[in-house]
Design a protein around this motif. Structure first.
Motif, PDB file in Angstrom:
ATOM      1  N   ASN A   1     -51.430 -28.246  50.544  1.00 31.36           N
ATOM      2  CA  ASN A   1     -52.001 -27.259  51.832  1.00 31.36           C
ATOM      3  C   ASN A   1     -51.533 -28.153  52.937  1.00 31.36           C
ATOM      4  O   ASN A   1     -50.959 -29.092  53.214  1.00 31.36           O
ATOM      5  CB  ASN A   1     -53.569 -27.441  51.822  1.00 31.36           C
TER       6      ASN A   1
ATOM      7  N   PHE B   1     -44.583 -18.310  42.150  1.00 30.86           N
ATOM      8  CA  PHE B   1     -44.395 -19.798  42.543  1.00 30.86           C
ATOM      9  C   PHE B   1     -44.964 -20.001  44.008  1.00 30.86           C
ATOM     10  O   PHE B   1     -45.630 -21.182  43.946  1.00 30.86           O
ATOM     11  CB  PHE B   1     -42.798 -20.013  42.761  1.00 30.86           C
ATOM     12  N   PHE B   2     -45.022 -19.035  44.762  1.00 27.74           N
ATOM     13  CA  PHE B   2     -45.800 -19.250  46.154  1.00 27.74           C
ATOM     14  C   PHE B   2     -47.451 -19.567  46.049  1.00 27.74           C
ATOM     15  O   PHE B   2     -48.000 -20.480  46.367  1.00 27.74           O
ATOM     16  CB  PHE B   2     -45.488 -18.095  47.119  1.00 27.74           C
ATOM     17  N   VAL B   3     -48.061 -18.929  44.879  1.00 23.11           N
ATOM     18  CA  VAL B   3     -49.183 -18.733  44.544  1.00 23.11           C
ATOM     19  C   VAL B   3     -49.517 -20.134  43.773  1.00 23.11           C
ATOM     20  O   VAL B   3     -50.385 -21.045  44.177  1.00 23.11           O
ATOM     21  CB  VAL B   3     -49.725 -17.734  43.617  1.00 23.11           C
TER      22      VAL B   3
ATOM     23  N   GLY C   1     -55.550 -20.084  44.285  1.00 20.01           N
ATOM     24  CA  GLY C   1     -54.411 -19.945  43.494  1.00 20.01           C
ATOM     25  C   GLY C   1     -54.753 -19.931  42.036  1.00 20.01           C
ATOM     26  O   GLY C   1     -53.902 -19.419  41.212  1.00 20.01           O
TER      27      GLY C   1
ATOM     28  N   PHE D   1     -47.735 -23.038  44.398  1.00 21.00           N
ATOM     29  CA  PHE D   1     -47.413 -23.950  45.597  1.00 21.00           C
ATOM     30  C   PHE D   1     -48.815 -24.408  46.222  1.00 21.00           C
ATOM     31  O   PHE D   1     -48.949 -25.375  46.411  1.00 21.00           O
ATOM     32  CB  PHE D   1     -46.413 -23.568  46.236  1.00 21.00           C
ATOM     33  N   THR D   2     -49.693 -23.397  46.633  1.00 23.63           N
ATOM     34  CA  THR D   2     -50.753 -23.422  47.073  1.00 23.63           C
ATOM     35  C   THR D   2     -51.883 -24.212  46.300  1.00 23.63           C
ATOM     36  O   THR D   2     -53.025 -24.764  46.749  1.00 23.63           O
ATOM     37  CB  THR D   2     -51.444 -22.224  47.473  1.00 23.63           C
TER      38      THR D   2
ATOM     39  N   ASN E   1     -41.338 -13.724  39.762  1.00 30.00           N
ATOM     40  CA  ASN E   1     -41.523 -15.264  39.815  1.00 30.00           C
ATOM     41  C   ASN E   1     -41.356 -16.131  41.001  1.00 30.00           C
ATOM     42  O   ASN E   1     -42.154 -16.946  41.195  1.00 30.00           O
ATOM     43  CB  ASN E   1     -39.925 -15.708  38.913  1.00 30.00           C
ATOM     44  N   PRO E   2     -40.579 -15.772  42.113  1.00 36.82           N
ATOM     45  CA  PRO E   2     -40.705 -16.223  43.604  1.00 36.82           C
ATOM     46  C   PRO E   2     -42.253 -16.114  43.973  1.00 36.82           C
ATOM     47  O   PRO E   2     -42.758 -17.261  44.428  1.00 36.82           O
ATOM     48  CB  PRO E   2     -39.905 -15.543  44.301  1.00 36.82           C
ATOM     49  N   LEU E   3     -42.842 -15.084  44.030  1.00 36.84           N
ATOM     50  CA  LEU E   3     -44.313 -14.741  44.383  1.00 36.84           C
ATOM     51  C   LEU E   3     -45.138 -15.666  43.707  1.00 36.84           C
ATOM     52  O   LEU E   3     -46.287 -16.166  44.185  1.00 36.84           O
ATOM     53  CB  LEU E   3     -44.714 -13.210  44.327  1.00 36.84           C
TER      54      LEU E   3
END
Length: 295
Positions: A119, A110-112, A151, A114-115, A106-108
């Protein structure tokens, strides 16, 4: 089929035909205008039935044929290489995110995600690419910035993997001794042709139509893509039109078919994509439909 259903089906078909015609008419006008005499457009405006056809705009582009052919080669190289690398990176990131037993999934994700929302801005991005990655005036300037991984495409492919790849098949592969990479390469990818074709089409169109990376990161004309060449031709025409460079420049500008050249440039830029699209179409609808379902 009941009478009411037939009426509804005919109405829907007529509506979709009207929408399709409305989408095709501007493109038809674009193509016809590119074959129209410049003076006829100035006198009568754009028309589906021009008074006089002319190939002057295409002759003007033909005079730039050496640059155009080189730019076509660079564009094809960038599109093929960029799309291939992008599909590899996107699929290899989306597959772990689709697995529910992967730690920090889930954190990974979220990083995707987020992009997709934020930016770094143009100036920091430019400094990173030119001073640290040193891609200015290289072919990588047309491939990496903003296009190599998206993303939205990762989330679309992850959803396809979740909804379309049966977990028992993966478990059977593990029982038979397959590694994670062997399972991904031999089972997951062959079952994912619709989403691979869909993302591939997105990336192909993105690379083919991109002109911004060339504008920002390239100053060497030998590396210009077809969109950069066409953009430069348009800029030169506008510069000559708006500048007061004397009578010789004015006479040359008066002979130049600036309006029809713009139309011919648009036709030259869009034809390869129109040729490629039918080969992706049979996968496109299935891939975008299944991939868009929330997983």
């Amino acid at each position: 089929m009941t009478h009411e259903n037939k009426i509804w089906q005919w109405s829907a078909n007529l509506f979709m035909m009207a929408v399709s015609i409305a989408c095709l008419l501007p493109f038809a006008l674009l193509v016809i205008s590119s074959f129209t005499d410049e003076q006829a457009i100035i006198s009568n405006g754009y028309s589906f039935f021009p008074e006089q056809f002319s190939l002057t705009a295409y002759r003007y582009l033909l005079d730039q044929s050496q640059e155009l052919l080189r730019a076509y080669g660079i564009t094809i190289l960038v599109t093929v290489l960029g799309t291939s690398v992008s599909l590899v990176i996107t699929s290899m990131l989306a597959y772990p995110l689709s697995r529910r037993d992967i730690p920090l999934r889930n954190p990974l994700a979220f990083f995707v995600f987020f992009t997709m929302l934020f930016n770094g801005g143009l100036v920091p991005t430019y400094l990173i690419y030119t001073q640290y990655l040193d891609i200015k005036n290289t072919i990588w300037a047309l491939i990496i910035p903003g296009l190599l991984m998206n993303g939205f495409n990762v989330m679309l492919m992850r959803t396809f993997f979740i909804t379309s790849i049966p977990v028992p098949i993966l478990e059977s592969a593990y029982i038979d001794g397959a590694t994670e990479f062997r399972t991904f390469r031999s089972i997951v990818l062959p079952l994912s042709l619709p989403i691979l074709a869909t993302i591939g089409l997105f990336q192909t169109i993105g690379y083919w139509n991109d002109w911004f990376n060339g504008l920002v990161y390239l100053t060497d004309p030998k590396l210009f893509s077809i969109q950069n060449i066409l953009n430069r031709i348009l800029t030169d025409i506008q510069f000559l039109s708006n500048s007061g460079l004397g009578s010789n420049a004015s006479q040359s500008m008066a002979k130049m078919p600036s309006g029809t050249v713009r139309m011919a440039i648009a036709v030259v830029g869009v034809i390869p994509i129109l040729v490629a699209y039918p080969f992706f179409q049979k996968y496109f609808v299935k891939g975008i439909t299944i991939g868009a379902v929330k997983g």
